[in-house]
Design an enzyme around this catalytic site. Structure first.
Site, PDB file in Angstrom:
ATOM      1  CD  GLU A 181     -48.172 -42.274   2.152  1.00  0.00           C
ATOM      2  OE1 GLU A 181     -46.944 -43.103   2.299  1.00  0.00           O
ATOM      3  OE2 GLU A 181     -48.128 -41.082   2.467  1.00  0.00           O
ATOM      4  CG  ASP A 217     -47.438 -37.842   3.027  1.00  0.00           C
ATOM      5  OD1 ASP A 217     -46.807 -38.434   2.374  1.00  0.00           O
ATOM      6  OD2 ASP A 217     -47.490 -38.052   4.174  1.00  0.00           O
TER       7      ASP A 217
END
Length: 374
Positions: free
Chosen positions: A67, A16
């Protein structure tokens, strides 16, 4: 921590906002922006990722996807470089900001179609031979794509298939988010009490009480942009709460769950679900989808997204009508069509249609043409 899960046999990891883990060490104030330029793609981020990769990812043969927040093409070429020293592939979000007005998320506006194509062209060409992209329309932070860029009423099935096709024929690894494969829609909430996402409820208060917008305006913006649009329970069947739970779900299911659910999709051979299966199969059957380069054949066209993928052996043309108006399109004269055939399309009769230079497209129609090169 990552080694703990790799030892247990986990084969892949999503990292993330991983490009934010390295900060400038002098902690300056940012008088021009919100500070992100001091922590985005920071000074040691590539060093950290190479260390992680050597210690865990490459050691265990893990697939990784990073990401990336507010990143650049040049950085992503390095994050996902084909030598495999950092990550397998990267997510970026630039194509999902084409319905932001002047870069502002909490606005209501149609998407900028020309900008969407420009962004895809930039990334498809820029990553070719240098890195690898994750292809996606939907995730837990994005509204449902069929409601966002398609037509979730009259042409829900057609536009969902078209959007899937226009993405899956690009180079990269496609991701399918839960419910996308049955063309779930935004729920169309009509009250702030139906939302649970703190970003959404906080913005409701700000837009209503600080920006002076009417409640009707604010609810319309939330219905288009809230993250809760994609967080409603998966619609399994026509039972209460769409068969998701016998209790009370955190978010209300969309009212259309009796018509749009997994059980119904599996009964219908022309459903969006089976169409996704075919798209995935094609990526394993047709070499050019994985290996070919990318050219936008109609970058300024205001209705058509038509691009070419080309390798030594094959040429693929992906033709997509992004709107509800039919129109005719003429393919470039330099394409050799005598050895061409359609391999998929969202109107079932397309597979029996002979390939011609003039293409008459129905609302939200897509067609994929495969040409064997001499």
């Amino acid at each position: 921590m990552i080694s703990f899960w790799a030892e247990k046999g986990v084969d892949g990891f999503r990292l993330d906002v991983i490009n934010l883990v390295s900060k400038e060490q002098d902690y300056q104030n940012d008088y021009q922006g919100d500070g992100r330029r001091f922590y985005t793609d920071g000074p040691r981020v590539h060093q950290y990722l190479r260390e992680l990769s050597a210690a865990v990812f490459n050691k265990y043969g893990a697939v990784t996807v990073g990401e990336m927040s507010s990143t650049s093409l040049q950085q992503c070429q390095q994050y996902s470089a084909l030598d495999g020293k950092e990550l397998s592939m990267v997510f970026n979000f630039h194509h999902l900001k084409v319905d932001y007005v002047k870069g502002q998320k909490w606005t209501q506006a149609p998407f900028d179609f020309i900008e969407l194509k420009t962004i895809f062209n930039h990334w498809q060409q820029g990553m070719f031979g240098k890195g690898w992209s994750a292809l996606f329309w939907c995730n837990h932070d994005q509204p449902r794509i069929v409601s966002r860029l398609g037509n979730d009423q009259q042409y829900r099935v057609e536009s969902a298939k078209m959007l899937a096709t226009s993405l899956h024929m690009m180079q990269g690894t496609p991701y399918v988010y839960q419910g996308e494969e049955i063309a779930m829609t935004n729920p169309g909430y009509t009250s702030v009490e139906q939302y649970r996402d703190l970003e959404s409820t906080n913005m409701y208060d700000i837009m209503l009480n600080q920006q002076g917008k009417s409640e009707q305006q604010v609810l319309a913006i939330l219905a288009q942009k809230s993250r809760d649009n994609s967080r409603t329970p998966i619609q399994w069947n026509g039972d209460p709460h769409a068969g998701f739970t016998k209790g009370v779900p955190w978010l209300e299911v969309a009212k259309n769950y009796k018509q749009i659910n997994v059980e119904q999709a599996l009964k219908d051979q022309n459903s969006v679900f089976y169409y996704y299966q075919r798209l995935i199969a094609l990526r394993k059957e047709v070499e050019v989808i994985t290996a070919g380069d990318y050219t936008d054949l109609a970058p300024e066209h205001r209705q058509l997204f038509c691009y070419q993928r080309r390798s030594d052996k094959q040429t693929l043309i992906c033709i997509n009508n992004y709107y509800d108006k039919p129109f005719a399109y003429v393919l470039p004269m330099n394409l050799e069509l005598h050895n061409a055939h359609y391999i998929i399309g969202n109107y079932p009769e397309i597979l029996s249609v002979q390939a011609t230079r003039s293409v008459a497209l129905k609302p939200y129609e897509c067609r994929v043409l495969l040409i064997e090169n001499h």
